[in-house]
Enzyme design. Structure first.
Site, PDB file in Angstrom:
ATOM      1  N   GLU A  14       0.838  -1.218   0.000  1.00  0.00           N
ATOM      2  CA  GLU A  14       0.000   0.000   0.000  1.00  0.00           C
ATOM      3  C   GLU A  14       0.866   1.257   0.000  1.00  0.00           C
ATOM      4  OE1 GLU A  14      -3.693  -1.917   2.563  1.00  0.00           O
ATOM      5  OE2 GLU A  14      -2.193  -0.743   3.635  1.00  0.00           O
ATOM      6  N   CYS A  43     -10.304  -0.070   7.842  1.00  0.00           N
ATOM      7  CA  CYS A  43      -9.839   1.264   8.230  1.00  0.00           C
ATOM      8  C   CYS A  43     -10.476   2.365   7.396  1.00  0.00           C
ATOM      9  CB  CYS A  43      -8.311   1.333   8.136  1.00  0.00           C
ATOM     10  SG  CYS A  43      -7.652   0.786   6.545  1.00  0.00           S
TER      11      CYS A  43
END
Length: 666
Positions: A324, A415
């Protein structure tokens, strides 16, 4: 009750006395702004009525709340996947607190208090709060290590959990003036400050945000230890001797955690994009509060690198799915773009802080681009379906990278949904800012705000139909005639600047000029760091009107971005546009946008909650058989990028080839 009121007042007064240095520009708090617009207000209301309740419900149904209950009982087995799952409750409480600050809701308030009670029971006597260990320390989560903080550098997320707790506690106290969550946070922060420091335990937090949270607590309490510890965590980066400094693997050399070299020596945005954005936001906070010019210069350099070499055209960051993370300079692929929604949120936090430091509109240009494109693309129009990643292109074959083509109601690592729940209600706080007798107008969102010019209270009323139209009106209502400077941001896109760097350009210049009138009379204004500066004596009823040209613009990319060579993207105002299967005969990877193609903006009130689409006629390549292809003229519709994937699964593209040899059809 009297004792409680006194303690609250003391908390505020101590904080005010302690902070002698700060950002030279101060944002106008979102509670001082009441929106009436038709773009953001419905989204904030959907967040209040749909996103936040759905988030709380999913925290319960997935076991996130149960983890706290078991931690209080010191019995059971951690029942979710990740040790940072605690933060989904904290983030949703933060969003709920922002909502409560402007929309009192006794039922929601009571529910939040019930969660805080559960959180308090889960906290250990010395302030430690981390359910993945507390439930059963002898069989803690595999990422947690055998001892507290043992794996904080890379896996445990103990300080990441703490940071989100602090952010939630600050929001909750500010909104409700209740100390129940704040006291939990302060107890934990005191423990953290007692454990970490120059003469104590040394670590650079593996997933940053504790630094931002500590700054929030410092602002509330004035306790110097909180600011000192935030600065310590920043300065601790780059000093760990356990990394392989010769390796180019970011996990082995520390770059993944922004830990390969001291922050003041870092030149580029690196590693996990969300962690990086939170770190750079905290660096801005600490630089402002301590007047640390070395930190300031470092994030200036890193910002320039990000915007000139590592940002997608719709404001997203974090190109690589493995980790990421940021890729190399100009590594911005379309079909495999990662673009985590949380990274867009971190990018908004960072750019707001850069503006407060420097007062330059280029930071708000990036903030606006991210808000209207790569951030709200992460949430469906229903308010309860989400993208974790935000693709730039979906082709008509199986996705080789496993990137998302359909929205989900929740994720195992959730998240992003809970991060959106806390960001969206705070958006009115990004509209205005003040410095002495200067009032900055940064975003164009209809509503009324209470601000100050100098020391004079002023109500300012915005009226517009932004982002669909460029006609803006600002009515100034000072308590008394006041001498001041109103600075209205003239967006980069209205000044022939696709991005405040050389990374993207408009293919041709727009000769239409921005016009500004005061009380109907055209004025000559000076442009100051991207702002139209209007300095005069303001009296009640003065009206400023601004006309921003809303032409459809073709955007081209730096030739070093390989995927975008001889391709164009479409932009109108702050919005990037994409073509989606539903409007283009089921296919988008066969579209050619030849030079000179004209587009007509058409508002469709019944499409995607009301959007301005771009209509035209384009060339499409049709495969007739294995030996033959034909080019035909076909109607074309483009929709705002943020609105894609709300009508099912299918092809989508944001970049369009201009030449046949760059067309790849599946």
């Amino acid at each position: 009750m009297k004792q409680f009121i006194v303690s609250c007042c003391m908390l505020s007064s101590v904080a005010v006395m302690a902070q002698q240095k700060d950002y030279p520009i101060q944002a106008v708090d979102f509670t001082q702004v009441k929106l009436t617009d038709r773009f953001w207000l419905p989204r904030i209301e959907t967040n209040r009525t749909v996103t936040i309740p759905a988030s709380f419900a999913r925290c319960e149904s997935t076991g996130r709340v149960k983890n706290f209950v078991m931690a209080a009982q010191k019995n059971g087995k951690f029942c979710t996947t990740y040790p940072f799952d605690d933060t989904d409750i904290y983030k949703t409480i933060e969003g709920a607190s922002f909502s409560l600050a402007v929309h009192p809701d006794p039922k929601l308030d009571a529910y939040v208090d019930s969660l805080i009670h559960i959180i308090k029971d889960a906290q250990e006597p010395d302030g430690y709060l981390y359910t993945a260990r507390t439930i059963n320390p002898a069989a803690a989560h595999s990422w947690a290590g055998k001892e507290r903080w043992e794996k904080e550098r890379e896996l445990s997320h103990e300080l990441y959990n703490a940071g989100h707790l602090y952010e939630a506690a600050a929001a909750h106290y500010t909104a409700t003036k209740k100390r129940n969550l704040l006291d939990i946070a302060l107890k934990n922060a005191d423990l953290v400050c007692s454990v970490f420091g120059p003469d104590k335990k040394h670590v650079a937090p593996g997933h940053e945000i504790v630094e931002m949270g500590l700054v929030k607590l410092y602002r509330l309490t004035g306790k110097q230890a909180y600011l000192n510890t935030a600065k310590f965590f920043i300065e601790e980066r780059g000093h760990y001797t356990g990394y392989d400094t010769k390796s180019t693997d970011p996990w082995k050399n520390g770059a993944y955690w922004q830990d390969d070299k001291p922050l003041v020596q870092q030149q580029e945005a690196e590693g996990h994009a969300v962690r990086a954005g939170y770190l750079y936001s905290a660096v801005a906070d600490v630089a402002a509060l301590t007047n640390d010019t070395a930190l300031l210069h470092a994030i200036d350099r890193i910002w320039e690198n990000t915007v000139s070499k590592k940002m997608y055209v719709q404001g997203s960051i974090g190109a690589r799915g493995d980790g990421e993370r940021f890729g190399n300079n100009y590594e911005l692929p379309n079909a495999t773009a990662y673009n985590e929604t949380c990274a867009a949120i971190a990018n908004v936090y960072w750019n707001q802080r850069m503006f407060l430091l420097h007062g330059d509109s280029k930071y708000i240009d990036i903030l606006e681009k991210t808000l209207y494109n790569g951030l709200i693309s992460g949430i469906g129009l229903d308010g309860k379906s989400f993208f974790y990643t935000n693709a730039m292109q979906v082709k008509g074959h199986d996705n080789p990278m496993g990137l998302e083509e359909e929205r989900s109601g929740w994720f195992e690592c959730s998240c992003c949904p809970t991060n959106l729940a806390r960001l969206i209600p705070s958006i009115p706080g990004y509209i205005y800012a003040q410095r002495d007798n200067k009032l900055f107008i940064n975003l164009f969102i209809s509503g009324a705000a209470r601000v100050n010019i100098g020391h004079t209270p002023v109500q300012i009323i915005q009226q517009n139909n932004y982002p669909w139209e460029g006609a803006l009106s600002f009515t100034i209502q000072p308590q008394k005639t006041v001498d001041g400077d109103i600075l209205i941001r003239i967006p980069g896109w209205a000044r022939n600047q696709a991005m405040p760097s050389e990374l993207y350009h408009f293919q041709s210049a727009d000769t239409n000029q921005v016009t500004i009138k005061v009380n109907g009379i055209p004025i000559t204004y000076t442009l100051e760091n991207g702002y139209a500066s209007i300095d005069r004596k303001w009296k009640k009823g003065d009206v400023i009107t601004v006309d921003l040209p809303m032409e459809v613009r073709r955007v081209t990319a730096d030739q070093r971005i390989k995927d975008d060579i001889d391709k164009v993207a479409l932009q109108r105002g702050p919005l990037m546009y994409c073509a989606e299967w539903a409007d283009n005969a089921g296919k988008t990877d066969n579209i050619l946008l030849a030079p000179g193609t004209a587009f007509s903006p058409v508002f469709m009130p019944d499409l995607l909650n009301g959007v301005m689409v771009l209509k035209g006629t384009v060339s499409k390549v049709v495969i007739e058989n294995a030996q033959k292809a034909a080019t035909i003229s076909n109607p074309f519709v483009a929709i705002p990028y943020y609105a894609w994937a709300n009508r099912g699964k299918g092809e989508m593209t944001l970049w369009f080839p201009e030449k046949l040899n760059y067309l790849t059809i599946n």
